[in-house]
Design a protein around this motif. Structure first.
Motif, PDB file in Angstrom:
ATOM      1  N   ASP A 166      46.038  33.081  38.491  1.00 24.70           N
ATOM      2  CA  ASP A 166      44.831  33.567  37.812  1.00 24.70           C
ATOM      3  C   ASP A 166      44.710  35.078  37.932  1.00 24.70           C
ATOM      4  N   SER A 167      44.979  35.609  39.114  1.00 25.73           N
ATOM      5  CA  SER A 167      44.914  37.055  39.313  1.00 25.73           C
ATOM      6  C   SER A 167      45.940  37.774  38.453  1.00 25.73           C
ATOM      7  N   PHE A 168      47.153  37.210  38.395  1.00 26.19           N
ATOM      8  CA  PHE A 168      48.213  37.812  37.597  1.00 26.19           C
ATOM      9  C   PHE A 168      47.822  37.818  36.123  1.00 26.19           C
ATOM     10  N   ALA A 169      47.316  36.671  35.623  1.00 33.24           N
ATOM     11  CA  ALA A 169      46.921  36.570  34.212  1.00 33.24           C
ATOM     12  C   ALA A 169      45.786  37.538  33.894  1.00 33.24           C
ATOM     13  N   ALA A 170      44.843  37.696  34.841  1.00 33.09           N
ATOM     14  CA  ALA A 170      43.732  38.622  34.614  1.00 33.09           C
ATOM     15  C   ALA A 170      44.240  40.055  34.502  1.00 33.09           C
ATOM     16  N   ASP A 171      45.184  40.422  35.351  1.00 28.44           N
ATOM     17  CA  ASP A 171      45.740  41.776  35.283  1.00 28.44           C
ATOM     18  C   ASP A 171      46.517  41.992  33.990  1.00 28.44           C
ATOM     19  N   VAL A 172      47.229  40.959  33.532  1.00 24.71           N
ATOM     20  CA  VAL A 172      47.949  41.072  32.254  1.00 24.71           C
ATOM     21  C   VAL A 172      46.962  41.300  31.122  1.00 24.71           C
ATOM     22  N   GLU A 173      45.838  40.562  31.140  1.00 27.18           N
ATOM     23  CA  GLU A 173      44.838  40.728  30.087  1.00 27.18           C
ATOM     24  C   GLU A 173      44.223  42.131  30.132  1.00 27.18           C
ATOM     25  N   THR A 174      44.017  42.652  31.354  1.00 27.91           N
ATOM     26  CA  THR A 174      43.510  44.020  31.489  1.00 27.91           C
ATOM     27  C   THR A 174      44.477  45.019  30.861  1.00 27.91           C
ATOM     28  N   LEU A 175      45.760  44.844  31.146  1.00 26.77           N
ATOM     29  CA  LEU A 175      46.775  45.732  30.575  1.00 26.77           C
ATOM     30  C   LEU A 175      46.791  45.649  29.052  1.00 26.77           C
ATOM     31  N   ARG A 176      46.640  44.432  28.532  1.00 30.83           N
ATOM     32  CA  ARG A 176      46.647  44.276  27.077  1.00 30.83           C
ATOM     33  C   ARG A 176      45.429  44.945  26.445  1.00 30.83           C
ATOM     34  N   GLY A 177      44.283  44.865  27.126  1.00 32.91           N
ATOM     35  CA  GLY A 177      43.102  45.552  26.621  1.00 32.91           C
ATOM     36  C   GLY A 177      43.298  47.067  26.605  1.00 32.91           C
ATOM     37  N   ILE A 178      43.920  47.576  27.658  1.00 31.24           N
ATOM     38  CA  ILE A 178      44.208  49.010  27.714  1.00 31.24           C
ATOM     39  C   ILE A 178      45.168  49.404  26.602  1.00 31.24           C
ATOM     40  N   ARG A 179      46.197  48.561  26.378  1.00 29.92           N
ATOM     41  CA  ARG A 179      47.155  48.857  25.303  1.00 29.92           C
ATOM     42  C   ARG A 179      46.446  48.912  23.944  1.00 29.92           C
ATOM     43  N   ARG A 180      45.550  47.950  23.702  1.00 30.00           N
ATOM     44  CA  ARG A 180      44.843  47.941  22.420  1.00 30.00           C
ATOM     45  C   ARG A 180      44.007  49.212  22.250  1.00 30.00           C
ATOM     46  N   ALA A 181      43.346  49.617  23.328  1.00 31.74           N
ATOM     47  CA  ALA A 181      42.536  50.836  23.251  1.00 31.74           C
ATOM     48  C   ALA A 181      43.410  52.056  22.972  1.00 31.74           C
ATOM     49  N   LEU A 182      44.557  52.119  23.623  1.00 31.24           N
ATOM     50  CA  LEU A 182      45.465  53.248  23.400  1.00 31.24           C
ATOM     51  C   LEU A 182      46.013  53.246  21.975  1.00 31.24           C
TER      52      LEU A 182
END
Length: 397
Positions: free
Chosen positions: A308-324
């Motif tokens: 769950d922690s790993f998946a949450a961090d992946v989702e955070t990274l994807r959100g950052i990528r979308r913003a960038l």
């Protein structure tokens, strides 16, 4: 050096068991989609666990998907010989070009590079370019960190992708021996009646090599008779011969790889969950060092919390990528965004990109022509009209 297919060594003939499932899946993915998941792929395990079989299977499947694919297969000893010959003849440049033209490179027996400094030097010199243009699949007896005699810089490159283990397993599963018997019979073109493989599996054959030898005896007896043995006859024919019987080269090979498909009791299902998660995330281009560390632990972690922690961090990274990407920032292509262990760095990238965007907007605003706000001022307009009235009065007077 060009890959020559061997019809015996394919994914269809590689029997998958609990211990080698992850390695087989990773190898298949590398064959079907070169350079899209992990590169290089390192398959490691003791002698006889099926490394060469999987390497050959990767080449066969890759060519089945893309017949025009340029595939190179080499053992480490073969590469050493090629480098030595090229150095002696002054044709090293031609050898480099030959390797760099490949789109799939299969390097077997990687451990045999130990101490071969010149070959390691040449491989290191072209590795980065080769990794960029080709899918690399390696096979070795141990993970790269445990390969003695290999230069640290080269070992570091072996670990850039995914490393999967082919563990040795016990030879005590009747179901697995039955599967081995069927596969051995298929490879040799031996027809077994229904239940014959089960009869062979129940015999006290000692190990997988005994299963292969038993299938051979049944095949020889059927060839001599000119017909198929009944199920009741199989057990008597398949029993071990006296000591001294030596199977041929292919039997020996089957005996080696058969050890990887024996039935084992899966005492740690949490390892399977982690292994499957690693394959899934690697397939999506996500670094999985955190999951790999959990998989290597001696005791079971809280798998749900880890995943769950790993998946949450992946989702955070994807959100950052979308913003960038919305800001059209070059940082959207940063490898940091594929590593859940570097979320802090990714957040710093986003902060920096936003600051840069704000500075750019300010600079753009300053570059615009300045507008005379007084021109549109209501007070100025009124005064202008008064001045016009005064002028008219003067003219009329």
């Amino acid at each position: 050096m060009i890959f020559s297919q061997d019809s015996r060594f394919t994914f269809d003939t590689f029997v998958v068991g609990p211990g080698n499932r992850m390695a087989a899946a990773a190898a298949r993915r590398a064959a079907e989609s070169p350079r899209t998941a992990y590169n290089p792929l390192l398959i490691y395990g003791a002698a006889g666990t099926g490394k060469t079989h999987l390497l050959q299977a990767v080449g066969a499947l890759a060519l089945a998907v893309r017949p025009d694919l340029r595939v190179v297969y080499l053992t480490a000893d073969g590469l050493v010989d090629r480098v030595s010959a090229a150095v002696g003849s002054g044709s090293m440049h031609a050898l480099r070009d030959e390797l760099l033209e490949a789109e799939l490179v299969l390097l077997d027996e990687l451990h045999a590079l130990a101490g071969k400094s010149r070959t390691q030097e040449e491989l290191l010199a072209l590795w980065d370019e080769l990794e960029w243009t080709a899918q690399i699949v390696l096979a070795a007896e141990s993970p790269s960190a445990e390969l003695p005699g290999i230069e640290p810089e080269l070992r570091a490159r072996f670990t850039r992708g995914l490393a999967v283990d082919l563990p040795p397993v016990s030879d005590d599963g009747a179901d697995s021996r039955e599967e081995i018997a069927r596969k051995a019979a298929e490879q040799r073109g031996i027809a077994l009646v229904d239940g014959a493989a089960a009869e062979i599996a129940r015999l006290p054959l000692g190990n997988a090599a005994g299963v292969v030898a038993a299938v051979e005896r049944v095949g020889a007896a059927q060839a001599e008779r000119g017909g198929t043995l009944d199920r009741g006859e199989v057990a008597g024919i398949a029993r071990p011969e006296p000591a001294g019987h030596t199977p041929d080269e292919f039997s020996a090979f089957l005996s080696d790889i058969a050890a990887t498909v024996e039935e084992i009791v899966e005492t740690a299902p949490w390892r399977k969950r982690l292994a499957e998660a690693i394959l899934r995330w690697e397939g999506e281009g996500i670094r999985t060092r955190r999951l790999e560390a959990a998989l290597d632990a001696d005791t079971a972690p809280d798998v749900d919390a880890v995943l769950d922690s790993f998946a949450a961090d992946v989702e955070t990274l994807r959100g950052i990528r979308r913003a960038l990407e919305e800001m059209r920032s070059d940082s959207a292509r940063s490898p940091v965004l594929a590593d859940p262990d570097r979320v802090g760095e990714a957040e710093a990238l986003l902060v920096g990109a936003r600051a840069a965007a704000e500075r750019k907007a300010e600079e753009a605003a300053k570059a615009q022509p300045q507008v005379d706000r007084w021109f549109f001022n209501a007070e100025k307009t009124a005064l202008t009209w008064l001045a016009l009235d005064d002028r008219l009065v003067e003219e009329l007077a």
